[in-house]
Design a protein around this motif. Structure first.
Motif, PDB file in Angstrom:
ATOM      1  N   VAL A 483      38.331 -13.693  31.674  1.00  0.00           N
ATOM      2  CA  VAL A 483      39.491 -14.070  30.873  1.00  0.00           C
ATOM      3  C   VAL A 483      39.071 -15.073  29.799  1.00  0.00           C
ATOM      4  CG1 VAL A 483      40.161 -15.980  32.402  1.00  0.00           C
ATOM      5  CG2 VAL A 483      41.919 -14.841  31.017  1.00  0.00           C
ATOM      6  N   MET A 502      47.052 -15.435  38.112  1.00  0.00           N
ATOM      7  CA  MET A 502      46.435 -14.331  38.852  1.00  0.00           C
ATOM      8  C   MET A 502      46.025 -14.728  40.265  1.00  0.00           C
ATOM      9  SD  MET A 502      44.168 -12.291  35.950  1.00  0.00           S
ATOM     10  CE  MET A 502      43.687 -13.688  34.919  1.00  0.00           C
ATOM     11  N   PRO A 509      47.126  -9.145  35.623  1.00  0.00           N
ATOM     12  CA  PRO A 509      46.649  -9.768  34.385  1.00  0.00           C
ATOM     13  C   PRO A 509      47.706  -9.779  33.276  1.00  0.00           C
ATOM     14  CG  PRO A 509      44.912  -8.434  35.325  1.00  0.00           C
ATOM     15  CD  PRO A 509      46.139  -8.180  36.153  1.00  0.00           C
ATOM     16  N   ALA A 560      42.329 -10.337  29.477  1.00  0.00           N
ATOM     17  CA  ALA A 560      41.762 -10.446  30.818  1.00  0.00           C
ATOM     18  C   ALA A 560      41.521  -9.067  31.399  1.00  0.00           C
ATOM     19  CB  ALA A 560      42.708 -11.237  31.725  1.00  0.00           C
ATOM     20  N   ARG A 562      40.659  -7.606  35.435  1.00  0.00           N
ATOM     21  CA  ARG A 562      40.468  -7.969  36.847  1.00  0.00           C
ATOM     22  C   ARG A 562      40.116  -6.726  37.652  1.00  0.00           C
ATOM     23  NH1 ARG A 562      44.687 -11.346  40.806  1.00  0.00           N
ATOM     24  NH2 ARG A 562      43.127 -11.854  42.402  1.00  0.00           N
TER      25      ARG A 562
END
Length: 583
Positions: A483, A502, A509, A560, A562
């Motif tokens: 991020v 998060m 995100p 971001a 994830r």
């Protein structure tokens, strides 16, 4: 249905606040050691890019589809952003990159920050009477340009992690510049914002306005043959084409023009060297969080904020209620006070990184936070290893962007890149804008008490940054998320907010980056009222907080990615025009 539910939750977070009674903090001890990042093993999660403009994302995806690495794609994304989002970044500026090697588990920080010319001194932004120059006068002057570092940094990273030929990654932006691209709403808005300080003959006027000095309308096809030619030279000749020869000579000449000519020289450009550094890392609830160290303060600011909050049970709070936000605001204040005081280019001043991130020290800072009332004043602490410094006198910045890339092998790039102000110094050379990065220095050298300011200008010094490219690993050392954000010194608040969203609040995100922005570098707190529920603000005011409108000098541009059990999930800040896409 899942998309609808996620959207509903995001809207609820912005619109629904539930008052709660503040409870005493629960305390947990941070882990003493930081777990090692590990190789990814057999990667089967695909690839993804999240960046601030769809055309730049597509440029990077083209490179990934061609078999390129995350760094190869980063070159494509950066060169495209410099064309379609020139108000924020470009080859005339600098950057910081965090890179995770999925094969080896290595995490490396690349420093492409601009450097002050050899002719700079402590009076860089003082007038003849010794008073600070007006900010915009300094920005548009020839004194504001540092040696651009983005090109050299990307080349260093490519030498170590590139898979495709250097020239290949430049092709998407070259074609886009020659064929043209539609002016986006945000680019048009940025030109409109800047119009009040432009004058006839300014480069921004000639490039992005019509003959009546009206910003070109949204959708206008804009071509930039000069930029295409510049990229072509760098692609075929390498960074030498940029730092020596005709391009370098034009950079020096433009910086040396009135008003207030700078001292940037050919020798300064030729001498520039990017740095390969160790990232700074710290645990947050058993996870390993890695960021950028000096000359950026972003990593220290984010890790200190998280380190203070680790002493509270943030996961037990709710983003719709005031308690978690109250703790977040107070932790920011403490981290910013230390950041402002102690962090600068560590080649010139002692930066007590270990002391600033020490668990015992941060626990003592957390002890200053009460869950029932706000701190009225905040002073810098005395972290282990610190030297007394003056109160900072550095302004804010405006023009920055961030992108995240995960490639097909699991390698990760988290890169924040900038020209500092909107369109940098607003001085254009061969199709790109030069930075005004040196206005990131404190205009004053000492404070009112005569104490030296850490971030004062000096020859060969890098101005302090707040850029905070971040990569997080889970408790087993495996990649979990990456991020970062633009936003000047508010970057620290933006990135910390997204990580808390998060990791503590279990948001996606997209939901985390869309949370309201609250920046607590100073009192009152800057708040994004359009996204913050009035009842939430009222509850925080009841705890003693005061607020002013605005999410910071520059809106966030959080991006971001994830890794979840369902695969890669991206988030693109709705305040910009970005997207998160897979090849």
């Amino acid at each position: 249905m899942r998309h609808i539910l996620s959207l509903g939750l995001a809207l609820c977070l912005a619109a629904c606040a539930i008052n709660s009674v503040a409870s005493p903090p629960s305390v947990s001890q941070p882990k003493a050691s930081v777990p090692e990042a590990k190789p990814a093993g057999q990667w089967s999660h695909g690839a993804m890019i999240a960046a601030a403009n769809p055309l730049a994302v597509e440029a990077g995806l083209e490179i990934l589809r061609a078999g390129g690495s995350a760094v190869d794609a980063a070159i494509a994304v950066q060169t495209a952003l410099g064309l379609v989002e020139p108000q924020s970044s470009g080859i005339g500026g600098g950057a910081f990159m965090l890179h995770y090697d999925a094969k080896t588990g290595d995490v490396v920080a690349y420093d492409g920050r601009e450097v002050a010319p050899a002719g700079a001194n402590e009076r860089l932004f003082l007038d003849e009477a010794g008073a600070p120059l007006p900010f915009w006068a300094a920005v548009k002057s020839g004194r504001s340009q540092g040696v651009p570092g983005a090109v050299a940094m990307l080349y260093l990273a490519w030498q170590e992690h590139g898979k495709l030929p250097w020239s290949r990654s430049f092709q998407p932006a070259i074609i886009l510049a020659r064929d043209g691209f539609p002016i986006s709403p945000r680019l048009n808005s940025s030109v409109t914002q800047l119009k009040r300080i432009t004058e006839p003959g300014d480069d921004v006027v000639s490039y992005l306005m019509d003959e009546t000095a009206t910003p070109l309308p949204v959708g206008t096809i804009l071509k930039n043959a000069a930029y295409a030619d510049t990229l072509s030279q760098i692609a075929t000749q390498g960074p030498k084409a940029f730092y020596e020869g005709a391009i370098a000579a034009d950079i020096v000449a433009r910086s040396g023009q009135a008003p207030m000519p700078g001292t940037l020289s050919l020798a300064d450009l030729k001498a520039y060297k990017p740095k390969r550094l160790e990232p700074i890392c710290r645990t947050y609830h058993e996870r390993k969080v890695c960021g950028m160290g000096p000359p950026s303060s972003g990593g220290i600011g984010v890790l200190a904020t998280l380190g203070i909050l680790e002493n509270f049970d943030m996961a037990a709070t709710d983003p719709r209620e005031p308690l978690g936000w109250h703790r977040f605001i107070e932790a920011q204040r403490l981290a910013y006070a230390d950041r402002d005081t102690y962090v600068a280019d560590d080649r010139f001043v002692v930066v007590p990184i270990k002391g600033l991130l020490d668990a015992t020290y941060l626990k003592s800072r957390a002890a200053l936070i009460s869950d029932t009332s706000s701190m009225k004043t905040v002073e810098p602490g005395e972290p282990p290893g610190s030297v007394k410094r003056g109160r900072d006198a550095t302004g804010n910045v405006f023009g920055t962007t961030h992108f995240v890339i995960v490639d097909q092998s699991g390698d990760v790039v988290s890169m924040t890149t900038t020209v500092e102000g909107l369109f940098g110094s607003q001085r254009m050379v061969r199709g790109f804008f030069l930075n005004n990065q040196l206005t990131d220095f404190s205009f004053l050298n000492v404070d009112a008490k005569g104490e030296p300011i850490a971030n004062a200008p000096a020859a060969g010094k890098k101005p302090r940054s707040s850029m905070a490219p971040t990569i997080v690993f889970d408790k087993d050392g495996h990649f979990e998320l990456a991020v970062g954000s633009p936003g000047g010194n508010a970057i620290i608040a933006y990135v910390s907010k997204a990580i808390i969203g998060m990791l503590d609040w279990n948001l996606t995100p997209q939901e985390a980056v869309a949370l309201p922005n609250m920046i607590a570098r100073t009192i009152p707190v800057a708040v994004e009222r359009s996204r913050a529920n009035p009842k939430l603000i009222q509850s925080l005011e009841a705890l003693g907080h005061t607020f002013r409108d605005g999410g910071g000098a520059e809106g966030s541009g959080l991006h971001a990615i994830r890794l979840t059990p369902q695969g890669l999930v991206g988030g693109a800040d709705p305040r910009r025009e970005g997207v998160a896409r897979q090849p």
